[in-house]
Design an enzyme around this catalytic site. Sequence first.
Site, mmCIF file in Angstrom:
data_model
loop_
_atom_site.group_PDB
_atom_site.id
_atom_site.type_symbol
_atom_site.label_atom_id
_atom_site.label_comp_id
_atom_site.label_asym_id
_atom_site.label_seq_id
_atom_site.Cartn_x
_atom_site.Cartn_y
_atom_site.Cartn_z
ATOM 1 N N ASN A 15 -44.068 64.845 -4.773
ATOM 2 C CA ASN A 15 -44.222 63.899 -5.334
ATOM 3 C C ASN A 15 -43.242 63.010 -5.559
ATOM 4 O O ASN A 15 -42.395 61.916 -5.359
ATOM 5 C CB ASN A 15 -44.571 64.402 -7.042
ATOM 6 C CG ASN A 15 -45.727 64.586 -6.916
ATOM 7 O OD1 ASN A 15 -47.464 63.778 -6.698
ATOM 8 N ND2 ASN A 15 -46.339 65.580 -7.185
ATOM 9 N N ASP A 73 -32.079 66.384 -10.127
ATOM 10 C CA ASP A 73 -32.768 66.662 -11.478
ATOM 11 C C ASP A 73 -33.236 66.093 -12.462
ATOM 12 O O ASP A 73 -32.774 64.686 -12.751
ATOM 13 C CB ASP A 73 -31.566 67.995 -11.809
ATOM 14 C CG ASP A 73 -32.254 68.873 -12.789
ATOM 15 O OD1 ASP A 73 -33.033 69.382 -12.133
ATOM 16 O OD2 ASP A 73 -32.224 69.244 -13.806
ATOM 17 N N PHE A 154 -47.328 62.459 -11.967
ATOM 18 C CA PHE A 154 -46.848 64.368 -11.246
ATOM 19 C C PHE A 154 -46.085 63.677 -12.723
ATOM 20 O O PHE A 154 -45.830 63.311 -13.841
ATOM 21 C CB PHE A 154 -46.380 64.203 -10.685
ATOM 22 C CG PHE A 154 -45.047 64.806 -10.834
ATOM 23 C CD1 PHE A 154 -44.058 62.957 -10.467
ATOM 24 C CD2 PHE A 154 -43.952 65.327 -11.464
ATOM 25 C CE1 PHE A 154 -43.186 62.563 -10.172
ATOM 26 C CE2 PHE A 154 -42.365 64.837 -11.014
ATOM 27 C CZ PHE A 154 -41.911 63.457 -10.381
ATOM 28 N N GLY A 155 -46.164 65.296 -13.339
ATOM 29 C CA GLY A 155 -45.295 65.964 -14.624
ATOM 30 C C GLY A 155 -45.644 64.816 -15.507
ATOM 31 O O GLY A 155 -46.918 65.059 -16.694
ATOM 32 N N TYR A 156 -45.080 64.590 -16.375
ATOM 33 C CA TYR A 156 -45.426 63.920 -17.518
ATOM 34 C C TYR A 156 -45.909 62.795 -17.933
ATOM 35 O O TYR A 156 -45.795 61.860 -19.144
ATOM 36 C CB TYR A 156 -44.331 64.492 -19.159
ATOM 37 C CG TYR A 156 -43.952 65.732 -19.071
ATOM 38 C CD1 TYR A 156 -44.875 66.870 -19.821
ATOM 39 C CD2 TYR A 156 -42.949 66.669 -18.260
ATOM 40 C CE1 TYR A 156 -44.319 67.589 -20.658
ATOM 41 C CE2 TYR A 156 -42.224 67.452 -18.299
ATOM 42 C CZ TYR A 156 -43.024 68.926 -19.665
ATOM 43 O OH TYR A 156 -42.969 69.499 -19.599
ATOM 44 N N LYS A 177 -44.134 51.975 -10.529
ATOM 45 C CA LYS A 177 -44.118 52.955 -11.499
ATOM 46 C C LYS A 177 -41.804 53.413 -10.686
ATOM 47 O O LYS A 177 -41.250 52.721 -11.456
ATOM 48 C CB LYS A 177 -43.785 54.558 -11.289
ATOM 49 C CG LYS A 177 -43.047 55.571 -11.538
ATOM 50 C CD LYS A 177 -43.542 56.821 -11.576
ATOM 51 C CE LYS A 177 -42.683 58.011 -11.876
ATOM 52 N NZ LYS A 177 -43.088 59.505 -11.044
ATOM 53 N N HIS A 182 -36.502 56.253 -14.444
ATOM 54 C CA HIS A 182 -35.485 56.304 -14.292
ATOM 55 C C HIS A 182 -35.376 57.698 -12.709
ATOM 56 O O HIS A 182 -33.929 56.314 -12.265
ATOM 57 C CB HIS A 182 -35.376 57.858 -14.562
ATOM 58 C CG HIS A 182 -36.240 59.367 -14.502
ATOM 59 N ND1 HIS A 182 -38.176 58.449 -14.499
ATOM 60 C CD2 HIS A 182 -36.675 60.182 -14.702
ATOM 61 C CE1 HIS A 182 -38.735 59.365 -14.217
ATOM 62 N NE2 HIS A 182 -38.285 60.118 -13.716
HETATM 63 P P1 ITT Z 1 -36.681 70.488 -7.301
HETATM 64 O O1 ITT Z 1 -36.335 70.563 -8.700
HETATM 65 O O2 ITT Z 1 -37.429 71.473 -6.246
HETATM 66 O O3 ITT Z 1 -36.454 68.701 -6.983
HETATM 67 P P2 ITT Z 1 -39.141 69.915 -9.971
HETATM 68 O O4 ITT Z 1 -40.158 69.775 -10.446
HETATM 69 O O5 ITT Z 1 -38.107 71.888 -10.536
HETATM 70 O O6 ITT Z 1 -38.409 70.171 -8.387
HETATM 71 P P3 ITT Z 1 -37.449 69.379 -11.556
HETATM 72 O O7 ITT Z 1 -36.229 70.851 -11.957
HETATM 73 O O8 ITT Z 1 -35.996 68.434 -11.657
HETATM 74 O O9 ITT Z 1 -38.166 69.734 -11.050
HETATM 75 O O10 ITT Z 1 -38.355 69.217 -13.322
HETATM 76 C C1 ITT Z 1 -38.420 68.355 -13.264
HETATM 77 C C2 ITT Z 1 -39.627 68.263 -14.665
HETATM 78 O O11 ITT Z 1 -39.489 67.020 -15.346
HETATM 79 C C3 ITT Z 1 -40.671 68.274 -13.378
HETATM 80 O O12 ITT Z 1 -41.211 69.029 -13.254
HETATM 81 C C4 ITT Z 1 -41.795 67.177 -14.252
HETATM 82 O O13 ITT Z 1 -42.159 68.107 -15.275
HETATM 83 C C5 ITT Z 1 -41.107 66.163 -15.487
HETATM 84 N N1 ITT Z 1 -40.490 64.805 -14.878
HETATM 85 C C6 ITT Z 1 -39.211 64.798 -13.853
HETATM 86 N N2 ITT Z 1 -38.877 63.527 -13.044
HETATM 87 C C7 ITT Z 1 -40.960 63.270 -13.868
HETATM 88 C C8 ITT Z 1 -41.604 62.058 -13.728
HETATM 89 O O14 ITT Z 1 -40.878 60.661 -12.501
HETATM 90 N N3 ITT Z 1 -42.493 61.861 -14.140
HETATM 91 C C9 ITT Z 1 -43.341 63.333 -15.019
HETATM 92 N N4 ITT Z 1 -42.239 64.350 -14.889
HETATM 93 C C10 ITT Z 1 -41.038 63.808 -13.964
#
Ligand code: ITT
Length: 219
Positions: A15, A73, A154-156, A177, A182
Site C-alpha cells: 500500500n 517509516d 491500510f493500517g489504521y 488521502k 503525512h
Molecule cells: P515497511 O517497514 O516495509 O515500509 P511497514 O508496514 O512495516 O512496512 P512501518 O514499519 O513504517 O511500515 O510501520 C508503519 C505502520 O504504521 C503500518 O504498518 C501501519 O500500521 C501504520 N501506518 C503508517 N502509515 C499509515 C497510513 O498511511 N495509514 C494507515 N496506517 C499507517
Amino acid sequence: MQDLITLIIATRNPNKTAEIRDLLADYPIQIKNLDDFGPIPAVEEDGETFDDNAYKKSSFTAKVLGIPALADDSGLVVEALGGAPGVFSARYAGENATDEQRCRKLLAEMKGKTNRKAAFECVISIAAPSGSALTYEARCEGLIAEKPAGQNGFGYDPIFYYPPLKKTFAQLTREEKSRVSHRGKALRELRDEFDKVLIWIRQHMPVQERIDPLHPSQQ
Ligand code: ITT
C-alpha cells in the site's frame, strides 16, 4: 544524454508502494520495488524514532543493492496513550497481527478516553549507496474514531478520522488521502526539490571505472 536514475522503494508494504509510486509518477526516474530483486535480508527496525528506522531501511537497501533507495517509516501517535503506538505501529498487536487486529487493540485502549487526538507521522529517507541520506518529514492530525469506517487504504486508516473532510482515511480514495496525508505531504516536499535531489543522487553515486582491456595501463 544522462542515464535515467533508478530509485528503489525500500518497503515491503504494497500500500505504501502504491502511494509512493503515484506521487513520483511524473518524474524522470525508473522506480523499482524490492520484489524486482532476489531476496535481501530484512532490516531490524529497532530505532527509537521514525527517523532512525527510515534511515536504517534506506541506507541498508542502498548499500546492499548499490542503488539509491527511498524508505518510509511512519506510524500513528496517539496523545491519550502517551504517543503510542508510535514506532511500534506495525507491531502493536504482535508480529503477525492483521490491520484489523491492530485497529481493534487501539480502540480497546481508547475505550472511555475523551481526548481522541492523534497524528500520523512519516519520515522519508533517500540514501545513496555510500550511506549519505536526505530526509523529509511530515505529520497529519486527526482523531481516533469510536469505530472503524471505510474500506480503502491500510493500517489504521479505518479508525483515523480526518475532521476537515469529515471522513476516516479509509473512506477516502488513494488520491484524496495523498492530498492531505503525512506521506503525501512528505513526498510533495521531496517533489518540490526533486531536480536538486536528482543532482544530489548523481553526485553521491560511486564512480564507475572503465578498464580498456587493450590498454589497461593507460587507465
Ligand atoms: P515497511 O517497514 O516495509 O515500509 P511497514 O508496514 O512495516 O512496512 P512501518 O514499519 O513504517 O511500515 O510501520 C508503519 C505502520 O504504521 C503500518 O504498518 C501501519 O500500521 C501504520 N501506518 C503508517 N502509515 C499509515 C497510513 O498511511 N495509514 C494507515 N496506517 C499507517
